[in-house]
Design a protein around this motif. Structure first.
Motif, short mmCIF file in Angstrom:
data_model
loop_
_atom_site.label_atom_id
_atom_site.label_comp_id
_atom_site.label_asym_id
_atom_site.label_seq_id
_atom_site.Cartn_x
_atom_site.Cartn_y
_atom_site.Cartn_z
N GLN A 1 2.44 -8.60 -2.58
CA GLN A 1 2.91 -9.86 -3.15
C GLN A 1 2.08 -10.27 -4.35
OE1 GLN A 1 2.65 -12.38 0.32
NE2 GLN A 1 4.79 -12.04 0.90
N LYS A 2 0.78 -10.03 -4.30
CA LYS A 2 -0.09 -10.38 -5.41
C LYS A 2 0.27 -9.62 -6.68
CE LYS A 2 -4.05 -11.49 -2.45
NZ LYS A 2 -5.40 -11.07 -1.98
N LEU A 3 0.90 -8.46 -6.51
CA LEU A 3 1.31 -7.65 -7.65
C LEU A 3 2.78 -7.85 -8.01
CD1 LEU A 3 -0.56 -4.28 -6.91
CD2 LEU A 3 -1.38 -6.33 -8.06
N GLY A 4 3.43 -8.77 -7.33
CA GLY A 4 4.80 -9.11 -7.69
C GLY A 4 5.89 -8.51 -6.83
N PHE A 5 5.54 -7.83 -5.75
CA PHE A 5 6.54 -7.25 -4.87
C PHE A 5 6.97 -8.28 -3.82
CE2 PHE A 5 4.15 -3.82 -6.72
CZ PHE A 5 5.13 -2.91 -7.09
N THR A 6 8.15 -8.08 -3.28
CA THR A 6 8.76 -9.12 -2.44
C THR A 6 9.36 -8.54 -1.17
OG1 THR A 6 10.89 -8.91 -3.58
CG2 THR A 6 9.32 -10.51 -4.47
N ASP A 7 9.83 -9.44 -0.32
CA ASP A 7 10.67 -9.10 0.84
C ASP A 7 10.01 -8.12 1.81
OD1 ASP A 7 12.72 -10.73 -0.21
OD2 ASP A 7 13.36 -9.08 -1.52
N GLY A 8 8.71 -8.28 2.03
CA GLY A 8 8.03 -7.45 3.01
C GLY A 8 7.59 -6.10 2.52
N ALA A 9 7.65 -5.85 1.21
CA ALA A 9 7.10 -4.60 0.67
C ALA A 9 5.59 -4.58 0.92
CB ALA A 9 7.39 -4.50 -0.83
N LEU B 1 6.23 1.93 8.25
CA LEU B 1 7.08 2.77 7.40
C LEU B 1 8.11 1.94 6.64
CD1 LEU B 1 7.67 5.73 9.88
CD2 LEU B 1 6.11 5.69 7.91
N ILE B 2 8.63 0.89 7.26
CA ILE B 2 9.59 0.02 6.57
C ILE B 2 8.91 -0.70 5.42
CG2 ILE B 2 10.96 -2.10 6.82
CD1 ILE B 2 11.67 -1.12 9.67
N GLY B 3 7.72 -1.24 5.65
CA GLY B 3 7.00 -1.92 4.57
C GLY B 3 6.70 -1.00 3.41
N ILE B 4 6.33 0.25 3.71
CA ILE B 4 6.02 1.22 2.67
C ILE B 4 7.28 1.63 1.91
CG2 ILE B 4 5.26 3.61 2.31
CD1 ILE B 4 3.11 3.10 4.47
N ALA B 5 8.38 1.85 2.63
CA ALA B 5 9.65 2.21 1.97
C ALA B 5 10.12 1.09 1.05
CB ALA B 5 10.71 2.52 3.02
N ARG B 6 9.96 -0.13 1.48
CA ARG B 6 10.33 -1.27 0.63
C ARG B 6 9.51 -1.27 -0.66
NH1 ARG B 6 10.83 -5.91 5.44
NH2 ARG B 6 13.12 -5.90 5.51
N PHE B 7 8.25 -0.94 -0.54
CA PHE B 7 7.41 -0.88 -1.74
C PHE B 7 7.93 0.17 -2.71
CE2 PHE B 7 4.08 1.32 -4.07
CZ PHE B 7 3.56 0.28 -4.82
#
Length: 777
Positions: free
Chosen positions: A394-402, A457-463
């Motif tokens: 989130q600090k780098l601008g990613f969203t939705d659980g990435a 794995l879901i958090g990483i895939a979202r990223f």
């Protein structure tokens, strides 16, 4: 340029002769640990020469304020450091009013320092002639108990050789310590109390931030000599005893010092001193010899399961055992809050924090040599940091659980402040996902996905799906502005390894969802609700990115191109470099390094190593032939991967050369930096070089154990033990045959040179050696 001053021995590290120039390096090499605490091999007595005095407590750290030239959005505010803790090994010796200090005495003779890896004991002996003419012989022995992880024990003896003398012996605990790497020269400890009574001392310390507390208590027993006075001494940060005695010529004076070290990770704050005193008193009652016996028995059991034996090559044997020893005394797997810092307990560089090294290098070692719960605890460590990984993204601008796991951390927060690493070396996410996969295919523990793994794995895939950009020009997804494993190139586009691991993560996350749905659909619904997964929309996006990701390729050589523009660089190889400018990072400007084609460590080859099943031998050979000559191996993580791949393509001589480099990296100080601490996490790569390289051990996605051993011509025989799916297997390889013994209670089956073999419990099978099998098939 190697520095070779240690004697070669199969079970011991031996330094003969006293050379102060080697002292800080030896402080690292002869370090001790027991998983819960560790220390550099500082002298017990006074030493006024160059030193890095270091004593470290696992899990106790300090958020040292970041120091940067200018701030950037997303920078962490602190760098987490495992801090130098109060010094409890001290035993000062004064002889006829002169302090015993090997840096100042008139002469040092017969100096020998020995690390007995079989028993986990550090020993030292020497004869010193002081400036006042008194000559004394000294022997010391100490260990950190593996059986009692809150206990350390020291036996220190001094014998006057040429005259009677007056001695003042001062065993002490000193809380006035500092970190060499403190960003603002700040001391990190408050000393809450320091107390001394006859033959006893205690100290209670508190970190200035985060309120970690550690209690220390020492009990000393002296035999020999005629004691005339015992004077407890203490001040705000120091507690000890001055013990005055008379010693006759030839009379041995022995100090046994027992220390309890208890941290607030394991005890209530108000009980720390009482618990430390209890540990010290119980240790004294048991006695030094009995403590050592139980400690050595613990090490015997460790060696039973993790030792690698090499016949005919003492340097190779010593190297692998040194690496295995350091790994096992750094991490025991008993506490899921702990992890493995790149320097372990041996130095302060890298802050002692957790890197991707754990997942990429250490987990393969512990998967095969330790109980299953050890690796599971390493994975749970990351699971418990998932929330912080989402915050980091989130600090780098990613969203939705990435989720973006940190490059460097103690508690899940990113604390690395070099932009090209913090923001760009994002392949670390892939190492964490691959470790989950690696654990499951080795153990068969599919339930781990539903318990912990799938959320990660879901958090990483979202990223990865958010980090990729669709290129209209290429009609492909691209990943821009990254640093691959080769840290000698920053801010590159389409690093092949990063794109490869991203693609794999996206596919594996989808596969994991299907596995959990099949095994426990109710749990899947709980996870979907918890992480707010829009299953169809998100997984379709992951598939789209994975299926359409761009991979640079160099047609002329038939290789995977390390990143866009790599061939624009001047293409020269390492054999054209003068040894006088190696390592490059100590001689060249960073600008010059970044513009060169030289590779710090395995990058494209790292991906081929992980996903070797996808490539034929010729493809691996072409890429190895191109990239290895451009690799300077100035990362400790580099030689092992190259050694494994060299064995895979049948270049056993190269594999052996690189094995020696990785196994003796610290013992021979290849990069002239061992004084900063040992390369603990890369030591697991030494084990991989033998078991996965020469042993040809593989577990592909079919989850079948495979072995295809080869052997260097320098070795008569080698053997190793591995755990797999509850079985305990011993593999012995000589120049003619391969013998595999099943030590487990049940039979096992595996592929040996692609032939299915069954081994009954307690039985062995023997087959002819097929050297270079993989290279021929």
């Amino acid at each position: 340029m190697m520095r070779q001053y240690l004697k070669k021995d199969e079970w011991k590290i031996i330094e003969e002769g006293f050379n102060p120039e080697h002292h800080t390096a030896s402080e690292s090499i002869f370090s001790l640990g027991n998983g819960q605490m560790g220390q550099r091999a500082n002298f017990e007595e006074a030493w006024s020469g160059p030193t890095l005095r270091g004593s470290y407590i696992a899990g106790v750290y300090y958020p040292d304020k970041t120091r940067v030239g200018w701030w950037k959005n997303g920078y962490p505010e602190y760098f987490a450091k495992v801090i130098n803790s109060p010094n409890w090994i001290g035993i000062d010796v004064n002889i006829n009013d002169e302090t015993l200090d090997l840096f100042k005495v008139s002469k040092v003779e017969n100096f020998v320092r020995i690390l007995d890896m079989k028993k986990g004991v550090l020993q030292r002996q020497f004869t010193a002639t002081l400036n006042n003419g008194i000559r004394v012989s000294v022997t010391t022995e100490r260990f950190l108990s593996m059986e009692r992880p809150e206990v350390g024990a020291i036996r220190f003896s001094v014998t006057p050789e040429n005259d009677d003398c007056n001695l003042i012996i001062t065993p002490f605990i000193d809380g006035d310590v500092k970190n060499e790497d403190a960003n603002y020269d700040e001391k990190f400890w408050n000393i809450l109390s320091a107390e001394a009574s006859a033959f006893e001392a205690s100290l209670l310390s508190q970190t200035k931030k985060l309120d970690f507390r550690v209690g220390f208590a020492a009990k000393s027993i002296i035999t020999g000599g005629e004691t005339s006075n015992i004077q407890p001494i203490q001040n705000a940060t120091f507690a000890g005893n001055q013990i005055s005695l008379k010693a006759k010529k030839g009379e041995k004076i022995i100090v046994n010092k027992y220390v309890g070290v208890c941290s607030s990770l394991y005890h209530p704050a108000e009980q720390l001193l009482s618990q430390a005193k209890k540990q010290a008193s119980e240790a004294a009652e048991v006695g030094f010899d009995n403590l050592l016996t139980e400690h050595a028995a613990h090490w015997e059991n460790i060696w039973k399961h993790s030792d690698i034996k090499i016949l005919g090559d003492v340097a190779a044997q010593q190297g692998i055992r040194f690496n295995i020893f350091q790994l096992n005394q750094t991490y025991t797997g008993k506490d899921e809050r702990l992890n493995i810092g790149p320097k372990g307990f041996t130095g302060e560089k890298y802050g002692g924090s957790t890197y991707w090294d754990t997942e990429a290098y250490c987990i393969p070692f512990f998967l095969m040599t330790a109980p299953q719960k050890v690796v599971k605890n390493l994975l749970i460590y990351r699971y418990k940091h998932l929330g912080k990984a989402i915050e980091n993204a989130q600090k780098l601008g990613f969203t939705d659980g990435a989720a973006l796991y940190p490059m460097v951390t103690m508690n899940g927060e990113e604390c690395h402040n070099e932009w090209e690493i913090t923001f760009e070396e994002i392949h670390r996410n892939g190492a964490i996902a691959f470790a989950i996969h690696n654990y499951i295919r080795h153990t068969g523990d599919d339930a781990y996905l539903e318990q912990y793994g799938l959320e990660v794995l879901i958090g990483i895939a979202r990223f990865w799906s958010q980090r990729a950009t669709y290129s209209q020009e290429k009609q492909k997804f691209v990943i821009l502005g990254v640093t691959g494993p080769n840290e000698y190139e920053n801010n590159v586009n389409n690093n092949w390894y990063t794109n490869k691991i991203a693609q794999w993560c996206l596919n594996y996350a989808r596969e994991a969802i299907d596995i959990v749905e099949k095994n426990n659909p109710q749990r899947l619904e709980e996870i979907i609700k918890k992480v707010k997964l829009d299953r169809n929309t998100e997984t379709n996006m992951w598939k789209s990115v994975a299926d359409n990701l761009y991979f640079p390729y160099y047609e002329e050589e038939g290789i995977f191109l390390q990143q866009d523009g790599y061939m624009d660089k001047e293409q020269i190889t390492t054999d054209e470099l003068s040894p006088s400018i190696r390592p490059l990072n100590q001689h060249w400007s960073w600008d010059r390094i970044l513009r060169s084609c030289f590779i710090k460590q395995a990058d494209t080859l790292q991906g081929i190593y992980l996903f070797e099943e996808e490539y034929d031998t010729e493809t691996i050979r072409r890429n190895f032939a191109f990239y290895e000559p451009r690799t300077v191996h100035e990362s400790s993580l580099s030689p092992c991967v190259h050694s494994i791949l060299a064995a895979r393509i049948g270049n056993v001589d190269k594999a052996y050369e690189l094995y020696l480099r990785t196994s003796r990296l610290d013992l021979d100080d290849y990069n002239r930096e061992v004084h900063e601490g040992l390369h603990i996490t890369s030591m697991a790569g030494t084990w991989m070089s033998i078991v996965e390289g020469f042993g040809g051990k593989r577990v592909y996605d079919d989850r079948k154990l495979r072995l295809a051993p080869c052997i260097p011509e320098q070795w008569h025989e080698y053997s190793f033990r591995i755990r797999f799916r509850g079985n305990d297997l011993e593999v012995r390889v000589n120049q003619e045959q391969v013998e595999i013994t099943c030590h487990g209670t049940g039979s096992t089956s595996l592929l040996l040179y692609n032939e299915e073999v069954d081994i009954p419990a307690g039985k062995s099978i023997c087959k002819p050696l097929i050297n270079n099998y993989y290279a021929k098939n």
